[in-house]
Motif scaffolding. Sequence first.
Motif, PDB file in Angstrom:
ATOM      1  N   ASP A 123       0.828  -1.203   0.000  1.00  0.00           N
ATOM      2  CA  ASP A 123       0.000   0.000   0.000  1.00  0.00           C
ATOM      3  C   ASP A 123       0.867   1.260   0.000  1.00  0.00           C
ATOM      4  OD1 ASP A 123      -2.938   0.969   0.472  1.00  0.00           O
ATOM      5  OD2 ASP A 123      -1.716   2.142   1.884  1.00  0.00           O
ATOM      6  N   LEU A 124       1.964   1.249   0.758  1.00  0.00           N
ATOM      7  CA  LEU A 124       2.856   2.406   0.818  1.00  0.00           C
ATOM      8  C   LEU A 124       3.541   2.657  -0.523  1.00  0.00           C
ATOM      9  CD1 LEU A 124       4.520   1.803   4.315  1.00  0.00           C
ATOM     10  CD2 LEU A 124       2.907   3.625   3.725  1.00  0.00           C
ATOM     11  N   MET A 150      -9.134   8.870   7.202  1.00  0.00           N
ATOM     12  CA  MET A 150      -8.224   7.794   7.583  1.00  0.00           C
ATOM     13  C   MET A 150      -8.502   6.630   6.631  1.00  0.00           C
ATOM     14  SD  MET A 150      -6.289   8.786  10.035  1.00  0.00           S
ATOM     15  CE  MET A 150      -6.244  10.357   9.146  1.00  0.00           C
ATOM     16  N   ASP A 151      -7.767   6.594   5.528  1.00  0.00           N
ATOM     17  CA  ASP A 151      -8.074   5.656   4.446  1.00  0.00           C
ATOM     18  C   ASP A 151      -7.805   4.208   4.827  1.00  0.00           C
ATOM     19  OD1 ASP A 151      -8.531   7.695   2.173  1.00  0.00           O
ATOM     20  OD2 ASP A 151      -6.609   8.297   3.010  1.00  0.00           O
ATOM     21  N   LYS A 152      -6.787   3.986   5.647  1.00  0.00           N
ATOM     22  CA  LYS A 152      -6.418   2.610   5.978  1.00  0.00           C
ATOM     23  C   LYS A 152      -6.341   2.458   7.493  1.00  0.00           C
ATOM     24  CE  LYS A 152      -3.230  -1.056   4.543  1.00  0.00           C
ATOM     25  NZ  LYS A 152      -4.300  -1.845   3.904  1.00  0.00           N
ATOM     26  N   HIS A 153      -7.129   1.564   8.026  1.00  0.00           N
ATOM     27  CA  HIS A 153      -7.123   1.260   9.462  1.00  0.00           C
ATOM     28  C   HIS A 153      -6.276   0.017   9.690  1.00  0.00           C
ATOM     29  CE1 HIS A 153     -11.278   3.408   9.990  1.00  0.00           C
ATOM     30  NE2 HIS A 153     -10.348   4.172   9.463  1.00  0.00           N
ATOM     31  N   ILE A 154      -5.284   0.128  10.564  1.00  0.00           N
ATOM     32  CA  ILE A 154      -4.386  -0.995  10.839  1.00  0.00           C
ATOM     33  C   ILE A 154      -4.437  -1.308  12.325  1.00  0.00           C
ATOM     34  CG2 ILE A 154      -2.012  -1.832  10.746  1.00  0.00           C
ATOM     35  CD1 ILE A 154      -1.508   0.139   8.469  1.00  0.00           C
ATOM     36  N   TYR A 214      -7.424   3.458  22.037  1.00  0.00           N
ATOM     37  CA  TYR A 214      -8.858   3.227  22.254  1.00  0.00           C
ATOM     38  C   TYR A 214      -9.633   3.669  21.019  1.00  0.00           C
ATOM     39  CZ  TYR A 214      -6.966   3.028  26.963  1.00  0.00           C
ATOM     40  OH  TYR A 214      -6.209   2.718  28.064  1.00  0.00           O
ATOM     41  N   PHE A 215      -9.782   2.747  20.108  1.00  0.00           N
ATOM     42  CA  PHE A 215     -10.441   3.029  18.835  1.00  0.00           C
ATOM     43  C   PHE A 215     -11.875   3.518  19.044  1.00  0.00           C
ATOM     44  CE2 PHE A 215     -13.033   1.652  15.230  1.00  0.00           C
ATOM     45  CZ  PHE A 215     -12.309   2.158  14.154  1.00  0.00           C
ATOM     46  N   ASP A 216     -12.590   2.932  20.004  1.00  0.00           N
ATOM     47  CA  ASP A 216     -14.007   3.243  20.195  1.00  0.00           C
ATOM     48  C   ASP A 216     -14.252   4.660  20.700  1.00  0.00           C
ATOM     49  OD1 ASP A 216     -14.593   0.696  19.393  1.00  0.00           O
ATOM     50  OD2 ASP A 216     -14.668  -0.131  21.433  1.00  0.00           O
ATOM     51  N   LYS A 217     -13.220   5.320  21.208  1.00  0.00           N
ATOM     52  CA  LYS A 217     -13.398   6.668  21.734  1.00  0.00           C
ATOM     53  C   LYS A 217     -13.405   7.742  20.653  1.00  0.00           C
ATOM     54  CE  LYS A 217     -11.491   6.195  26.421  1.00  0.00           C
ATOM     55  NZ  LYS A 217     -10.467   6.734  27.362  1.00  0.00           N
ATOM     56  N   LEU A 218     -12.947   7.405  19.448  1.00  0.00           N
ATOM     57  CA  LEU A 218     -12.788   8.407  18.403  1.00  0.00           C
ATOM     58  C   LEU A 218     -14.108   8.724  17.718  1.00  0.00           C
ATOM     59  CD1 LEU A 218      -9.456   7.260  16.720  1.00  0.00           C
ATOM     60  CD2 LEU A 218      -9.800   8.875  18.588  1.00  0.00           C
ATOM     61  N   ASP A 219     -14.251   9.983  17.326  1.00  0.00           N
ATOM     62  CA  ASP A 219     -15.444  10.425  16.610  1.00  0.00           C
ATOM     63  C   ASP A 219     -15.490   9.750  15.240  1.00  0.00           C
ATOM     64  OD1 ASP A 219     -17.147  12.157  14.863  1.00  0.00           O
ATOM     65  OD2 ASP A 219     -17.372  13.262  16.751  1.00  0.00           O
ATOM     66  N   PRO A 220     -16.635   9.190  14.846  1.00  0.00           N
ATOM     67  CA  PRO A 220     -16.731   8.518  13.540  1.00  0.00           C
ATOM     68  C   PRO A 220     -16.365   9.427  12.371  1.00  0.00           C
ATOM     69  CG  PRO A 220     -18.646   7.993  14.893  1.00  0.00           C
ATOM     70  CD  PRO A 220     -17.879   9.044  15.626  1.00  0.00           C
ATOM     71  N   GLY A 259      -4.350   8.837   4.556  1.00  0.00           N
ATOM     72  CA  GLY A 259      -4.471   8.780   6.001  1.00  0.00           C
ATOM     73  C   GLY A 259      -4.378   7.361   6.532  1.00  0.00           C
ATOM     74  N   TYR A 260      -3.630   7.190   7.614  1.00  0.00           N
ATOM     75  CA  TYR A 260      -3.490   5.894   8.286  1.00  0.00           C
ATOM     76  C   TYR A 260      -3.946   6.037   9.738  1.00  0.00           C
ATOM     77  CZ  TYR A 260      -0.749   3.449   4.686  1.00  0.00           C
ATOM     78  OH  TYR A 260      -0.344   2.801   3.543  1.00  0.00           O
ATOM     79  N   LEU A 261      -4.660   5.054  10.216  1.00  0.00           N
ATOM     80  CA  LEU A 261      -5.023   4.984  11.631  1.00  0.00           C
ATOM     81  C   LEU A 261      -4.421   3.705  12.205  1.00  0.00           C
ATOM     82  CD1 LEU A 261      -6.597   6.007  14.111  1.00  0.00           C
ATOM     83  CD2 LEU A 261      -8.531   4.624  13.320  1.00  0.00           C
ATOM     84  N   LEU A 262      -3.518   3.854  13.147  1.00  0.00           N
ATOM     85  CA  LEU A 262      -2.915   2.716  13.834  1.00  0.00           C
ATOM     86  C   LEU A 262      -3.537   2.621  15.214  1.00  0.00           C
ATOM     87  CD1 LEU A 262       0.864   3.376  12.988  1.00  0.00           C
ATOM     88  CD2 LEU A 262      -0.878   2.263  11.573  1.00  0.00           C
TER      89      LEU A 262
END
Length: 503
Positions: free
Chosen positions: A226-227, A388-392, A374-380, A247-250
């Motif tokens: 992907d990179l 955030m195109d890619k969630h890892i 804490y993924f669940d705390k973030l605003d959708p 955008g990446y979300l780790l």
Amino acid sequence: MLSLMLETFGKSSAMLTSLFLVYTTFTRFVPHEIQLYVHTFTNKMMSLIFPYVKISFHEYSGDSFMRSQLYENIQTYLSVNSTTLAQKLKASDVKDSKSMVLSLDDNSQVPDQFKGVKLKWISHKIDPTASSLRWGYPNSDDKRYFTLSFHRRHRELITTAYLRHVLEEGKRIALKNRKRKLYTNGSTDIYRSGKSSKWISVDFEHPASFETLALDPKLKKDIMKDLLKFKNGKDYYTKVGKPWKRGYLLYGPPGTGKSTMISAMANFLDYDVYDLELTSVKDNTELRKLLIDSSSKSIIVIEDIDCSLDLTGQRKKKNKKKKDGVQSSNSSDPVNEDSIDDYSKVTLSGLLNFVDGIWSACGGERLIVFTTNYFDKLDPALIRRGRMDKHIELSYCGFGAFKVLAKNYLDVESHDLFSKIECLLGETEMTPADVAENLMVNSEEEDLDECMKNLVEALEKAKKIKAKEEEEKLLEKEKEGILGTKDAVKCNGLINSIEEEGG
């Protein structure tokens, strides 16, 4: 022999003197129109005798005190050919370069070739004069410039394709040889060399790579693919009409390698890293300025986004203690952790515009990476695709990641305890950081077998702790009467085992 040389020298001197007198008379007494005609005619005759074109590239142009970027790119390009073809070289320690740089020496030449066409570059240096200072050349530096000469029949090829090739190749070489930087933002502007910047930097020297990264091999391969697709995707992004960014979300528990992943990405792509501290950003306007002040080919990082600011979209009001209409400043007052830092007034809307708004298109080839425990705390709205195109997900250590760690720390690819470790890793939860700590040799007396046994003991201990925590949760649910069917079966078995043990 000596008399012949003196006679020849005398004749030459007399001829030069005569030519000088003729030239002086011509320029003083002949009308300007005739001079112009003679000059044009002379150039035409010379072009028949000498059919070559010359282009000059000056280090400084006009009244500018800034070094020409065009000159720098040519100098970098020629440094490659100079080391093998030029007879005179000079060595220099260039700022932000990985090593010593060899380049073409002053008043030297080097040949080049492009699509079968032969060319020649010459570097010139003129000693400083009063006129050089008057016309804007800084301090007492020498004037320097390059000249490129080629046959006039190749004018179109050289002035278009070749010069474009030189500039692009020069940029590529400079980028490859530069020292990469790790930037962070301060609360005020930093002034260096007369230029204001909102970033301060140090050399980026983190050794992490995908080869040494403790990660599932399949996931690792997917991320690298992907990179590379992003790095080589300039034309694609232009075609679909999107800014060249991604955008990446780790996300995952602490110790699962999120920061190490970012370093590996930077080393893999050869990008700079901008570590953005949101709590030091005054407002949305300053956030935009930080984006503008960052360079392309970079990774902008916002770590622990769930903790940086309250960006859930449902911000809670501060609990304020007031006395006579004035907020208490008593240091013993409790701190409300849900409140926004007093200094920063960055809003969720401002951050969204930073990531995916109009201003995000300034510059190109940027990665924006968020990390969170804490993924669940973030605003959708913040983590949707397009921002955030890619969630890892970086989770607990699996057997594939363990094998990488064993290779890194102990230089071993197989061991008798591998099968047991594989089973234990599947039954418990241990982060790669904890696994690595157990594999690390702490003394000269420790050997491979002892490190493996230490890890097995740590895994078995973690397994018992996990089982005990699950038992306590089941018993608590049983007391509250909220057990599901599966939980009830587990709980009955647990109670029976406790009774059999006399507990």
